[in-house]
Every structure is written in structure tokens, then in C-alpha cells.
Scaffold this active site. Structure first.
Site, PDB file in Angstrom:
ATOM      1  N   ASP A 136       0.819  -1.209   0.000  1.00 26.38           N
ATOM      2  CA  ASP A 136       0.000   0.000   0.000  1.00 26.38           C
ATOM      3  C   ASP A 136       0.854   1.260   0.000  1.00 26.38           C
ATOM      4  O   ASP A 136       2.023   1.247   0.413  1.00 26.38           O
ATOM      5  CB  ASP A 136      -0.894   0.035   1.244  1.00 26.38           C
ATOM      6  N   HIS A 287       3.775  -2.356   3.047  1.00 28.90           N
ATOM      7  CA  HIS A 287       3.750  -0.998   2.504  1.00 28.90           C
ATOM      8  C   HIS A 287       5.026  -0.724   1.702  1.00 28.90           C
ATOM      9  O   HIS A 287       6.112  -1.159   2.090  1.00 28.90           O
ATOM     10  CB  HIS A 287       3.609   0.039   3.621  1.00 28.90           C
TER      11      HIS A 287
END
Length: 479
Positions: A136, A287
């Protein structure tokens, strides 16, 4: 005299025994011939046969020996249950026993059938375990490191990108796409206050990011991941309208914890990431946004651990089983203002058609040609509508946007044309300065202006000449 009689009796005894044995053998032979051939033996005989084939030791039926309750034991190795012949029902009046007439035979047949089923279930095919690596908040300066590791390991992943990051690093979006990874939508700016103030703002950011990614890759991402996850943020309206619009919302099953605080060490990220190695399917949250260098550092060890545990690495898409958190009481109690019916009709309903299967639309305008993929145009009631920017810019024109009037300004073929979505009107400025106004069907869907293809072509000096459809495509030719 007595001795003579004893001697005579002793001579007769062997003869009598020989005769008795002969009679007994004849009786047995006659009895067996009376039973007939295969498939017509008495029920007791057949019951015993089934019991033997099923590996059971059950006595023959008698009034003092009722059938036991069948026990579903597996047959011993080497017994081929598939060869056991089921009892064939007979018509009324048939001399042979029927299944209904012999309850133990019926029960034993069920045992045999159960044994076959149990054997089949005892040897299932080896189920594949799958892990979906998801990243992400990118792309960022960390993304190239992640891509390099994935390429070296021969592993694919799914990147949920932010629109503003994609717009500033289009080369990274291209690299993700060209290496065969999947791209999902993570909104535009990740601002919780804006995104969860109401659905229309969340929608605006989804569409803005979608158009950014489509402009780079030519493909619209259907997967959506909510910043921070859906729990505590999504109410039923968010889930329902996104589904109706053609999107699939995807949360995660395992959190690497790499964003729980600043500077989470790689060792801790690895430990959190492999916490559920006994699960058949894992959607792992990682991430690749700015500041997540430790996530990249942890990635090789994470991949190694999953490989060692026998996992395959999968790509998420719109057909993947959705992983979604439940609606929390907190989110349900927010009582956000729901979009109006008119807004839903103008935005949600037509948006679903963007992802519908169909044929491409070829636009042949003058000496130029471009193709709109299924989902990049609508066809309804015999009329095509297209996104203004995609159609015009691919054919050599230019498009500007006026936020105040919600209008698109087109410069193409020596003309300036303004399409006003509020007034449902096209303003055409001819090369000689003359102005012409024309009513048209213009819709603002997300951040894209959609217009009737015929109205657009006629307004820009390219009147349609021919429309056709074949097995491979739809085609419109214009002057």
C-alpha cells in the site's frame, strides 16, 4: 452267535457310512444347483458375500439373530469396494429376494457405499496454499527496491497505489505493470478526514486515481483498498455502492505491522508476516510508501518463509474471493448523508458498465484511428457515449477542464468546442468566429466527462459516415 452278529455288523458299518456320505454329498449338490447362478442366490447368501467383501464378520440372519447396526469401518487394505455389486431391486412377484425384503443386506450395502465414500474422501488432492503479497501507499523511492526483490525471487504481488503518487511517478506505475504485477486503487491522497466524511468524496478520489492509472497503463483497476482498512471507516453504503459500481473491496488477513509505528525493524515485520503459516490463504499487508525501507529489507525473508512452508504466490483480481472487515458499530452510528437517487443513477449505475465484457470500439476519424476497450465506452439505445478526454486526445485533439462551470474545452480540427455538463450544451466556435449552440447529452461520471459520440464528432467537424459491428469489434467511421 453273538460273535457272528458282531462281525456282520462290523462289516456293514463301513458300507453304511459310505452310503450316508454319498447321500450327503448328493444332497449338497442338489441344494447348490437349486440356488441358481450369480445374482440369484438367497438373500442370506448374498448378505454374507457383501459382508465378506466389506471386510465385516456378520452372521447370517435368523429370528434369534437380528442384524446389528452397521458400523462405518474402513475396509482392510486390498479390498476393492468399487467391485461390490449393489443389490438390484426386483419387481413384485419375483422369486428372488429384494433389497427391501432383506434389511441387513440393505444396511450392509450402505456400509459398503459409505466405505467407498470414506476412501475417496480420505485421499483428497493436495490443496494449494496461496499467499497474496500486497503493498500500500506507493509508488515511492522504496518501490524500485521492492520490484527488484520480487523479480529476483520470481514472485508477483499486488500494489494498491495512491493517485497522487502515481501521478508524480508514472514510470513506477509502468514498471509495476510491465513486470506483471497487479494494481489496485488506494484512493488519491489517503486523507482519512476527507475520505470518510461521506461516500461521494471517497468516490471522487477512487475515480481520480482510476483515471490516473488508466492514463498510464490503459487499464482501470477494479480492486479497491480503503486507507486504514474498512473497519471503523466503511458503513454499509460504502460497501454496497462500490460493489454496484463494479469494484471489489479488499482488506487483508495478516498485518505485517510495518506501519504500526515509525521505523518498525525488519525482524519484527518478518515475525508478524509469518504468524499464520497454517492458513490455506493469506492476504498479507505490507507498505512500499515513503519511509518503509525496513519493509523492503524484510521482504526476502518473508518470501523465503512462505516458500519453505509450501505456499504459492498469487495475484489478486476482481474475481478473487473478497476479504472484507465487518462494519463496526462506530461506523454504522456515524449517520453520514447518503447519496441521492439521482446521484447514484448518474454515477454508480453507468460506472458498472465500464467493467462489463464486450467488444472494442474502433474509431476511424479522417486518417487517424484509435480503439476504445470494452468499458471505455457505453452503448445504449443504439447510441455510443465516450469519455471526452480519452476519445479526443487519442485522435490528436486537446482537452482542458473548467472546474467552475464543469465544462470540457476541446481544441481539435481548427475548432474550439466547449461541452457544459450543467447546461447539457455544446458551444461550437467556428474558424471564422461564429458561435453555434447545440443541446447534447453530457454526463460527469467521476472526474470524467462523457458525451454522445455522434454529438462530439459533429461538433468537431467529423460527421459520422458509417457504423458497423462484426464478431471482433464495433467500428465507427467519420469524415
Amino acid at each position: 452267535m453273538l460273535e457272528v452278529e458282531k462281525m456282520k455288523e462290523s462289516r456293514e458299518n463301513p458300507i453304511r457310512r459310505f452310503i450316508m456320505r454319498g447321500l450327503l454329498i448328493m444332497a449338497v449338490l442338489l441344494s447348490m444347483s437349486a440356488f441358481g447362478g450369480e445374482g440369484e442366490s438367497p438373500a442370506s447368501w448374498r448378505t454374507f458375500s457383501l459382508q465378506a467383501e466389506a471386510g465385516l464378520a456378520a452372521p447370517l440372519l435368523s429370528k434369534n439373530n437380528p442384524p446389528d447396526v452397521p458400523v462405518q469401518d474402513l475396509p482392510p487394505a486390498g479390498v476393492k469396494n468399487a467391485e461390490a455389486k449393489p443389490l438390484q431391486p426386483r419387481s413384485p412377484g419375483d422369486s428372488a429376494y429384494t433389497e427391501a425384503a432383506d434389511p441387513q443386506a440393505s444396511a450392509l450395502q450402505k456400509v459398503s457405499d459409505a466405505a467407498v465414500t470414506t476412501n475417496q474422501e480420505a485421499k483428497p488432492g493436495k490443496k494449494t496454499r496461496v499467499v497474496y503479497l500486497t503493498f500500500d501507499d506507493g509508488p515511492s523511492a522504496v518501490t524500485p527496491q521492492v520490484l527488484k526483490i520480487l523479480q529476483e525471487q520470481g514472485v508477483k504481488a499486488t500494489f494498491f497505489v495512491l493517485g497522487e503518487q502515481a501521478a508524480s511517478r508514472p514510470e513506477m506505475i509502468n514498471a509495476i505493470w510491465e513486470q506483471g504485477h497487479a494494481i489496485g486503487n488506494h484512493t488519491y491522497n489517503h486523507n482519512y478526514h476527507d475520505l470518510y466524511s461521506g461516500f461521494t468524496e471517497f468516490w471522487r478520489q477512487i475515480k481520480q486515481t482510476e483515471e490516473t492509472v488508466r492514463g498510464i497503463t490503459g487499464v482501470r483497476p477494479q480492486l479497491v483498498r480503503a486507507p486504514g482498512g474498512t473497519f471503523g471507516h466503511f458503513d454499509n453504503t460504502y460497501f454496497y455502492l462500490l460493489k454496484q459500481a463494479g469494484y471489489e473491496v479488499m482488506d487483508w488477513t495478516v498485518d505485517s505491522g510495518d506501519s504500526s509505528r515509525r521505523g518498525v525493524p525488519a525482524a519484527e515485520i518478518v515475525q508478524n508476516s509469518v504468524a499464520e503459516l497454517d492458513s490455506p490463504s493469506v492476504v498479507l499487508l505490507l507498505h512500499d510508501g515513503s519511509g518503509h525501507e525496513q519493509s523492503a529489507k524484510a521482504l526476502p525473508a518473508i518470501i523465503e518463509r512462505y516458500k519453505a512452508a509450501g505456499y504459492e504466490f498469487g495475484l489478486l483480481d476482481a474475481q478473487s474471493a473478497p476479504v472484507q472487515f465487518r462494519v463496526s458499530a462506530q461506523a454504522a452510528a456515524l449517520q453520514r448523508v447518503k447519496p441521492s437517487t439521482a446521484w447514484i443513477s448518474a454515477n454508480i449505475v453507468p460506472n458498472a458498465e465500464l467493467f462489463a465484457p464486450g467488444k472494442p470500439l474502433a474509431l476511424e476519424v479522417g486518417r487517424l484511428e484509435t480503439v476504445l476497450k470494452p468499458g471505455e465506452y457505453n452503448f445504449r439505445d443504439g447510441q455510443y457515449s465516450v469519455p471526452l478526454r480519452a476519445a479526443v486526445e487519442r485522435l490528436g485533439g486537446q482537452v482542458g477542464w473548467d472546474t467552475a462551470t464543469r465544462s470540457g474545452k476541446v481544441s481539435w480540427n481548427g475548432r474550439t468546442v466547449t461541452l457544459n455538463s450543467k447546461k447539457q450544451q455544446i458551444e461550437i466556435v467556428q474558424p471564422d468566429g461564429a458561435v453555434e449552440l447545440k443541446t447534447a447529452n453530457i454526463q460527469l461520471i467521476g472526474s470524467s466527462l462523457w458525451v454522445s459520440l455522434r454529438d462530439l464528432l459533429e461538433a468537431t467537424g467529423h460527421p459520422p459516415l458509417e457504423a458497423s459491428v462484426n464478431a471482433e469489434e464495433r467500428r465507427v467511421k467519420a469524415l
